[in-house]
Scaffold this active site. Structure first.
Site, mmCIF file in Angstrom:
data_model
loop_
_atom_site.group_PDB
_atom_site.id
_atom_site.type_symbol
_atom_site.label_atom_id
_atom_site.label_comp_id
_atom_site.label_asym_id
_atom_site.label_seq_id
_atom_site.Cartn_x
_atom_site.Cartn_y
_atom_site.Cartn_z
ATOM 1 C CD GLU A 1 -2.957 -1.306 2.195
ATOM 2 O OE1 GLU A 1 -2.793 -0.880 3.279
ATOM 3 O OE2 GLU A 1 -3.981 -2.264 2.020
ATOM 4 C CG ASP B 1 -0.989 -8.228 16.310
ATOM 5 O OD1 ASP B 1 -1.828 -8.991 15.909
ATOM 6 O OD2 ASP B 1 -0.468 -7.407 15.647
HETATM 7 C C1 LIG Z 1 0.815 -0.675 9.627
HETATM 8 C C2 LIG Z 1 0.233 -1.504 9.871
HETATM 9 C C3 LIG Z 1 -0.859 -1.876 8.926
HETATM 10 C C4 LIG Z 1 -1.891 -2.879 9.154
HETATM 11 N N1 LIG Z 1 -2.712 -3.252 8.212
HETATM 12 C C5 LIG Z 1 -3.527 -4.261 8.680
HETATM 13 C C6 LIG Z 1 -4.658 -4.496 7.671
HETATM 14 O O1 LIG Z 1 -4.624 -4.216 6.585
HETATM 15 N N2 LIG Z 1 -5.620 -5.449 8.104
HETATM 16 C C7 LIG Z 1 -5.233 -6.162 9.366
HETATM 17 O O2 LIG Z 1 -6.224 -7.112 9.566
HETATM 18 N N3 LIG Z 1 -4.509 -5.810 10.125
HETATM 19 C C8 LIG Z 1 -3.364 -5.055 9.879
HETATM 20 N N4 LIG Z 1 -2.474 -4.676 10.625
HETATM 21 C C9 LIG Z 1 -2.169 -5.554 11.819
HETATM 22 C C10 LIG Z 1 -3.289 -5.044 12.994
HETATM 23 O O3 LIG Z 1 -3.028 -3.680 13.150
HETATM 24 C C11 LIG Z 1 -2.953 -5.853 14.365
HETATM 25 O O4 LIG Z 1 -2.988 -7.400 14.231
HETATM 26 C C12 LIG Z 1 -3.673 -5.222 15.402
HETATM 27 O O5 LIG Z 1 -3.565 -4.121 15.514
HETATM 28 C C13 LIG Z 1 -3.586 -6.250 16.687
HETATM 29 O O6 LIG Z 1 -4.424 -5.582 17.528
HETATM 30 P P1 LIG Z 1 -3.799 -5.749 19.069
HETATM 31 O O7 LIG Z 1 -4.721 -4.947 19.875
HETATM 32 O O8 LIG Z 1 -3.266 -6.955 19.544
HETATM 33 O O9 LIG Z 1 -2.583 -4.809 19.248
HETATM 34 P P2 LIG Z 1 -2.411 -3.256 18.896
HETATM 35 O O10 LIG Z 1 -3.473 -2.833 18.022
HETATM 36 O O11 LIG Z 1 -0.756 -3.044 18.302
HETATM 37 O O12 LIG Z 1 -2.535 -2.300 20.053
HETATM 38 C C14 LIG Z 1 -1.614 -2.565 21.474
HETATM 39 C C15 LIG Z 1 -1.644 -1.399 22.213
HETATM 40 O O13 LIG Z 1 -0.879 -1.768 23.360
HETATM 41 C C16 LIG Z 1 -0.276 -0.425 23.707
HETATM 42 N N5 LIG Z 1 0.922 -0.828 24.338
HETATM 43 C C17 LIG Z 1 1.913 -1.734 23.955
HETATM 44 N N6 LIG Z 1 3.055 -2.112 24.815
HETATM 45 C C18 LIG Z 1 2.556 -0.992 25.739
HETATM 46 C C19 LIG Z 1 3.176 -1.283 27.175
HETATM 47 N N7 LIG Z 1 4.385 -1.695 27.520
HETATM 48 N N8 LIG Z 1 2.490 -0.172 28.002
HETATM 49 C C20 LIG Z 1 1.277 0.181 27.780
HETATM 50 N N9 LIG Z 1 0.871 0.225 26.556
HETATM 51 C C21 LIG Z 1 1.216 -0.683 25.656
HETATM 52 C C22 LIG Z 1 -0.205 0.244 22.470
HETATM 53 O O14 LIG Z 1 0.054 1.662 22.743
HETATM 54 C C23 LIG Z 1 -1.340 -0.099 21.774
HETATM 55 O O15 LIG Z 1 -2.429 0.908 22.033
HETATM 56 C C24 LIG Z 1 -1.560 -3.670 10.440
HETATM 57 C C25 LIG Z 1 -0.374 -3.323 11.374
HETATM 58 C C26 LIG Z 1 0.300 -2.306 11.123
HETATM 59 C C27 LIG Z 1 1.384 -1.910 11.935
#
Ligand SMILES: Cc1cc2nc3c(=O)[nH]c(=O)nc-3n(C[C@H](O)[C@H](O)[C@H](O)COP(=O)(O)OP(=O)(O)OC[C@H]3O[C@@H](n4cnc5c(N)ncnc54)[C@H](O)[C@@H]3O)c2cc1C
Length: 422
Positions: free
Chosen positions: A170, A300
């Protein structure tokens, strides 16, 4: 009965979906901890980085999201360590006691131990990364306007994107589009500079996780719009001026964008048996972390074992995080009500990637879409996935403007004032 103290570390897709399902259930007293004071939408980060969307289009403050929800508290802090024997977490600004602890901390950029790459490349993982990329690219273009030497100018304008997953595809597609529709109009002196956009990946395909048709279609579309795709090639080094590849080839470029991998951060305080590959926490089908009693991991940062369709864990995508957050919320309620727990089973709703104006690929079940229809589906799904109506409307407006004018106007170099660091 005293409410159960639930501490959720991380308010991304997984954490916020968990919290949203527990609000107004007064059997729980929830504290959401995040290092940022906002939730954001990673799939559209690249559009902030390229000036198509504003930060506020894809992010929203936690305190506003949680307004009027008396059983939820927000704490701006970094997680430091967990003390499981005391049921406490240590944060960067104090401690919190819990009955139930949930890690939803996502992942961070993985440079595979290449310190030079970490030092000089631009990552694409957070809002800060996106804003910093936008600043850097704009500053490099301004510098190129006053660089006489053709070699120096070409080096400033050449972009190498490492990682041909959806983000890399993208981004490079967007750069190619901007080169055609925006940059050559505003910087006519760059015509004939010879600068190129490279997309590099160690695997034999772009969008390796998608169907064969999507891989071929996206490869063809990228090369057609002028992206140089280098496959079976890994970045080995980058000193800020030259990118060196595994086959020995070198490309002179100041800009290497790193979208080539992620790894989880191993939280301090948990036993070694709790971790699997990439520092991800091993969880059972109810998302409980191995070797613990009352600690869960979702999204993740977790490898969920026990879903028969995904024996090695699930892909690290938004839908898994959302569904795990929702399932865990149901199970926490079920447990308190003495009902049977639901094992986590992932429902794959498909995957898609946009390549350029009117061109995208999408795999939904066994069906494959490309071209305008896939592009339209991509826009619709991403728009509807934003957190609220305000962000959907603002994003829709910016997209409509960009589509009809073939332009974007968010090309600002914004340098944060260091005095704001309290
Ligand atoms: C650039 C990019 C593009 C993407 N595109 C897609 C897509 O098109 N389709 C798709 O399905 N997936 C996509 N993904 C993957 C998707 O974003 C992730 O699978 C998803 O965000 C995972 O959700 P999560 O809640 O596990 O983690 P995240 O969404 O990463 O949230 C983690 C949270 O934890 C917080 N955090 C982390 N460590 C700490 C700490 N030590 N102390 C306090 N807070 C903390 C962070 O600030 C964040 O708010 C993309 C990822 C990226 C980076």
């Amino acid at each position: 009965m005293e409410p159960k103290k639930v501490v959720v570390i991380g308010g991304g897709f997984a954490g916020i979906n968990l919290v949203n399902q527990l609000v107004n259930d007064h059997r729980f007293a929830i504290t959401l901890v995040d290092r940022n004071n906002y939730n954001f939408f990673p799939p559209l980060l690249y559009q902030v980085a390229t000036g198509f969307l504003e930060v506020s289009n894809i992010s929203y403050p936690f305190r506003k999201l949680l307004r009027g929800k008396p059983n939820v508290n927000f704490r701006l802090a970094d997680f430091v360590r967990v003390l499981p024997e005391e049921n406490k977490v240590v944060l960067s600004n104090g401690e919190l006691a819990y009955d139930i602890l949930v890690f939803a901390t996502g992942t961070e950029t993985n440079y595979f131990g290449m310190e030079n790459v970490k030092k000089h490349a631009i990552p694409m993982k957070t809002i800060n990364d996106a804003v910093s990329m936008r600043n850097t690219l704009l500053q490099r273009m301004e510098k190129a306007t006053i660089t006489e030497a053709p070699e120096g100018r070409k080096r400033l304008l050449t972009i190498v994107v490492a990682g041909a997953g959806p983000t890399g595809v993208e981004l490079s597609g967007m750069f190619a589009e901007m080169r055609k529709n925006v940059i050559l109009k505003e910087y006519p002196q760059f015509a004939g500079s010879g600068a190129k956009i490279y997309l590099v990946d160690g695997s034999p395909n772009v969008l390796a996780a998608m169907s064969e048709k999507s891989r071929h279609d996206s490869y063809d579309a990228l090369t057609e719009i002028g992206v140089e795709v280098k496959l079976n090639t890994q970045v080995k080094d980058f000193d800020g001026k030259v990118v060196t590849f595994s086959d020995g080839e070198q490309i002179h470029a100041h800009t290497l964008i790193w979208a080539a991998g992620v790894t989880a951060h191993r939280p301090e305080g948990l036993p070694a048996e709790s971790f699997g590959r990439g520092n991800r926490m091993l969880v059972d089908e109810f998302n409980k972390v191995q070797g613990t009693e009352n600690i869960y991991a979702i999204g993740d940062t977790a490898i969920c074992l026990g879903d028969p369709a995904y024996p090695n864990g699930h892909p690290q995508v938004a839908q898994v995080a959302i569904q795990q957050g929702q399932n865990l919320a149901k199970n926490l309620k079920n447990e308190l009500s003495g009902r049977t727990l639901n094992p986590f089973r992932y429902h794959d709703k498909g995957s898609m990637a946009i390549i350029s104006r009117n061109r995208a690929v999408a795999d939904i079940g066994k069906m494959h879409f490309k071209g305008f229809i896939a592009w339209f589906m991509w826009l619709f799904v991403h728009l509807m996935s934003l957190i609220n109506y305000r962000n959907r409307l603002a994003t829709f407006y910016n997209w409509a403007w960009a589509y009809f004018t073939k332009d974007q106007s968010l090309r600002f170099i914004i340098r944060p004032d260091s005095k704001s660091n309290l």
